[in-house]
Design a protein around this motif. Sequence first.
Motif: not given
Length: 438
Positions: A229-250
């Motif tokens: 599942l680590e592969n999923v974190l490489g790009t797209g929405i899951p990457r932005f969540i994983n790197v602290g780039g997904w707004p918490l108010d969404r």
Amino acid sequence: MLAGAAIGALVLASLSVASAATAAGPVTTTEHYSFENWACGYPMQVDGQFTSRFRERQSPQGERTLVHENFQFAETWTNAAGASFSVSGKVNSKDLKSTPIGGSTYDVTFQSSGQPQVVTAGGVVISRDRGNLRYHFTTDIQTGAFEFLGAEVNGPHPGFSTDLCKTVAPITGNTSAEHHTPRPLGTTAAGMGYYEYLPPSYAVDGAASPLIIHANGYGENGDGSAAGLENVLGTGIPRFINVGGWPLDRPFVVLSTQHIEQPPGIPIVCDDVPWGGSCIMQKQHDLGHPAVSPCTTPGELHDFIAYAVANYNVDPDRVYVTGLSCGAFGVWEYLAAYGDEQAAAAVPIAGDGRPAWATAGCGLGAVPIWAFHGEFDDVVNPLGSIDPMTALSGCPGVTPDRAQLTIYPGLMHDGWDQAYSGSEGDDIYSWMLSYTRS
């Protein structure tokens, strides 16, 4: 990840200069630069300076020029709130040897030593790359052809394996990764392994949250295990969540699925054809999406959505499906097979929707679609988005807001970073929330 790419870009820039230079020097240059960067999912202003001292000498083995460059750079990254960190580096790079291997082609060993990247914040070092790198490549001094053959890495280089955005999340990002949990295959009743993001607003009881299902690209396939599942974190929405780039108010619950391509796969031959990705997608469609397919199948998405609605406090009338590349193809095929049975809106990015249009035609209009594609995509034909969306816009009852198409100029097989971050001004999240299934 991001940091390693930046270092590599600096080195490869020196390599390309080396392949065409003539003996001269030394030459010292200083460049100041400034630009906006959205690589972490949010805007940051980058201001920096790059200084190079470049020398050349004639190769004793032939006509090719050998180069020696000392360069250093320092830049500051600042987010919208004014928080910042700095990245700097000092590198000594040179050709060690250049051997003619036929005609105007040379085999070259290139070395870089020093500290290619140091990340600091408030005067404190939080990451440092240092040591020696040797690159091996061939170059044709007449045509400019370049083939990278590999590298030897000595010394600690955390920037090569760690996403810079992840490193600096406590400084310029947020804590979205703390709400992100792997759910390996077999640990839940779902038929797929997935990553689960629950927003701070989520509650087991009370108001139901909207749901985004994110389908992975081919490069993010895996076996559904915790490691896979680590592969999923490489790009797209899951990457932005994983790197602290997904707004918490969404307000969305985000479930990012991982497709398993069971060996030996399906008999697909798409070598030496233009847009090999489109070829693979068409053949998967023609074969009826067997479980061993390379891309997410419509049945997988249907079953996973049913699982999600049954096991999370999410609103069944606000379920949104999106995916990139292979995952986008899965979204197109899902819409063709199931229409608005579960989904309120869809955002396929760089997938081929022509097989879905051939199957469902105007039936695709049951669900609002906003499709994205890179203008020069050489993997999945841009017509895979253009043709079905153009046709769909002419269907009865399909208003322009329900059939949107965005082609990003100059991009190749990409577009998901821009669409998911909103760096080009496209707010897919407000658009999705404007629709409910009825």
